[in-house]
Design an enzyme around this catalytic site. Structure first.
Site, short mmCIF file in Angstrom:
data_model
loop_
_atom_site.label_atom_id
_atom_site.label_comp_id
_atom_site.label_asym_id
_atom_site.label_seq_id
_atom_site.Cartn_x
_atom_site.Cartn_y
_atom_site.Cartn_z
N SER A 13 0.88 -1.01 -0.04
CA SER A 13 -0.22 0.32 -0.33
C SER A 13 0.91 1.28 0.85
O SER A 13 1.91 1.80 0.92
CB SER A 13 -0.79 0.19 1.06
OG SER A 13 -1.66 1.26 1.31
N SER A 15 -0.80 4.35 0.94
CA SER A 15 -1.45 5.40 1.26
C SER A 15 -0.83 5.80 2.20
O SER A 15 -0.74 6.85 3.00
CB SER A 15 -2.49 4.08 2.00
OG SER A 15 -3.75 3.67 0.81
N LYS A 64 -13.80 -5.08 2.66
CA LYS A 64 -14.29 -2.95 2.52
C LYS A 64 -16.12 -4.32 2.65
O LYS A 64 -16.94 -3.12 2.88
CB LYS A 64 -13.96 -3.31 1.00
CG LYS A 64 -13.07 -2.50 0.73
CD LYS A 64 -12.99 -1.91 -0.79
CE LYS A 64 -11.46 -1.11 -1.04
NZ LYS A 64 -11.97 -0.31 -2.05
N ASN A 85 -14.93 2.44 2.63
CA ASN A 85 -13.57 1.98 2.30
C ASN A 85 -12.23 2.67 2.65
O ASN A 85 -11.94 3.29 3.06
CB ASN A 85 -13.06 2.78 1.20
CG ASN A 85 -12.90 3.53 0.51
OD1 ASN A 85 -13.92 4.31 0.38
ND2 ASN A 85 -12.13 5.07 -0.10
N ASP A 100 -14.56 6.11 -3.06
CA ASP A 100 -13.65 4.73 -4.21
C ASP A 100 -13.90 5.46 -5.94
O ASP A 100 -13.95 5.96 -6.55
CB ASP A 100 -13.72 3.54 -4.28
CG ASP A 100 -13.12 2.93 -3.61
OD1 ASP A 100 -12.02 3.17 -2.93
OD2 ASP A 100 -13.49 1.81 -2.93
N ALA A 128 -15.47 -2.27 -6.88
CA ALA A 128 -15.23 -1.07 -7.92
C ALA A 128 -16.16 -0.77 -9.11
O ALA A 128 -16.56 0.71 -8.72
CB ALA A 128 -13.82 -1.32 -8.02
N MET A 151 -23.60 -13.10 -16.22
CA MET A 151 -24.48 -11.56 -16.17
C MET A 151 -25.37 -12.07 -15.14
O MET A 151 -26.03 -11.03 -14.59
CB MET A 151 -24.89 -12.32 -17.63
CG MET A 151 -24.72 -11.86 -18.40
SD MET A 151 -24.16 -10.19 -19.33
CE MET A 151 -25.05 -9.72 -19.39
N ARG A 153 -24.00 -12.04 -12.04
CA ARG A 153 -23.64 -10.95 -10.94
C ARG A 153 -24.02 -9.68 -11.08
O ARG A 153 -24.62 -8.83 -10.56
CB ARG A 153 -21.92 -10.47 -11.85
CG ARG A 153 -21.21 -11.00 -11.09
CD ARG A 153 -20.97 -11.92 -9.72
NE ARG A 153 -20.84 -10.79 -9.32
CZ ARG A 153 -19.52 -10.51 -8.87
NH1 ARG A 153 -18.48 -10.79 -9.61
NH2 ARG A 153 -18.80 -9.35 -8.33
#
Length: 268
Positions: A13, A15, A64, A85, A100, A128, A151, A153
């Site tokens: 990361s 961050s 998350k 997040n 995000d 995302a 599909m 999903r």
């Protein structure tokens, strides 16, 4: 004040260097660290955070979604996306946010100012993708199109959009002004590409939410065709900036945050 990012793994990361550079530039004495919290230890997340006297933290893969059950409250964006997040702690109350989507869209606007009128194709149906789609739906007038290999999903998505397969996306690629890859294809320098760009229009902006590597295979192929490309660096910077605003109520030093990350990424 102490801040952190939690994930598994987390050593990669950027961050901490980004946020600590921002704190320093603003003459703040706050600190930000990366905390490796394994899946099997996640049930103890309250104690882990409280032991370090942390007042705000970011959440990355794979936590998350699982963090939500430990929160006292989440914002509307987190509810829509089903993921958090950013967490702010006030008087022992844990409040979840998702920055995000707004982080990505803020960066995209700088590259494509006429976002409201763009015909957009999003590749992938993960968290995302859902976050970005939810934010874009607030701005973009034409209906978004989202393509995925599976599909089913989309069955849980409470959103107005066109759902198509990846084969259909390849076939109708020239109809879109912006293409956004939200899948992991290209991550960590793998040679995967989620779709072929044979039918790509020369005027289409090709974007990828990945920023390590700086150019995924998809972006390299689009650039070779002469298309404008856009990676996920702005999303990373802007989501962090939004988190900082939530925690402190202050404006971040975006320039310092971006320059620090760019310096670290040189040669990656």
């Amino acid at each position: 004040m102490n801040y952190a990012v939690i994930g598994d793994p987390i050593s990669h990361s950027l961050s901490p260097i980004m946020h600590n550079a921002n704190f320093k530039s603003l003459d703040m004495q706050d600190s930000y660290e990366a905390l490796h919290v394994r899946k099997e230890d996640f049930h103890n997340i309250r104690n882990i955070i409280e032991d370090k006297h942390i007042v705000g933290f970011n959440v990355t893969i794979p936590h998350k979604e699982s963090i939500i059950q430990y929160l006292d409250e989440i914002d509307d964006q987190s509810k829509a996306v089903g993921a958090v997040n950013t967490v702010k702690i006030v008087d022992n109350k844990w409040i979840g946010y998702n920055t995000d989507g707004i982080g990505y869209v803020s960066g995209l606007k700088q590259i494509y100012p006429d976002l409201a009128n763009a015909y957009i194709l999003i590749l992938g149906a993960g968290g995302a993708s859902k976050g970005i789609a939810n934010e874009l739906n607030k701005i973009v007038q034409p209906k978004l199109t989202i393509a995925n290999r599976t599909m089913s999903r989309f069955e849980s998505w409470d959103m107005n959009f066109n759902a198509i397969s990846l084969d259909q996306a390849e076939q109708y690629l020239d109809e879109f002004d912006i293409i956004i890859n939200t899948t992991s294809a290209g991550l960590d320098n793998n040679d995967d590409t989620v779709i072929k760009l044979d039918n790509l229009s020369s005027s289409t902006l090709v974007s990828d939410i990945i920023y390590i590597p700086y150019k995924t295979k998809l972006l390299k192929e689009a650039e070779l065709k002469g298309n404008v490309i856009h990676n996920g660096l702005d999303m990373f910077i802007n989501q962090g900036a939004e988190s900082f605003k939530i925690w402190t109520g202050k404006q971040p030093n975006l320039k310092e945050m971006k320059n620090t990350v760019l310096s670290k990424l040189q040669g990656v």
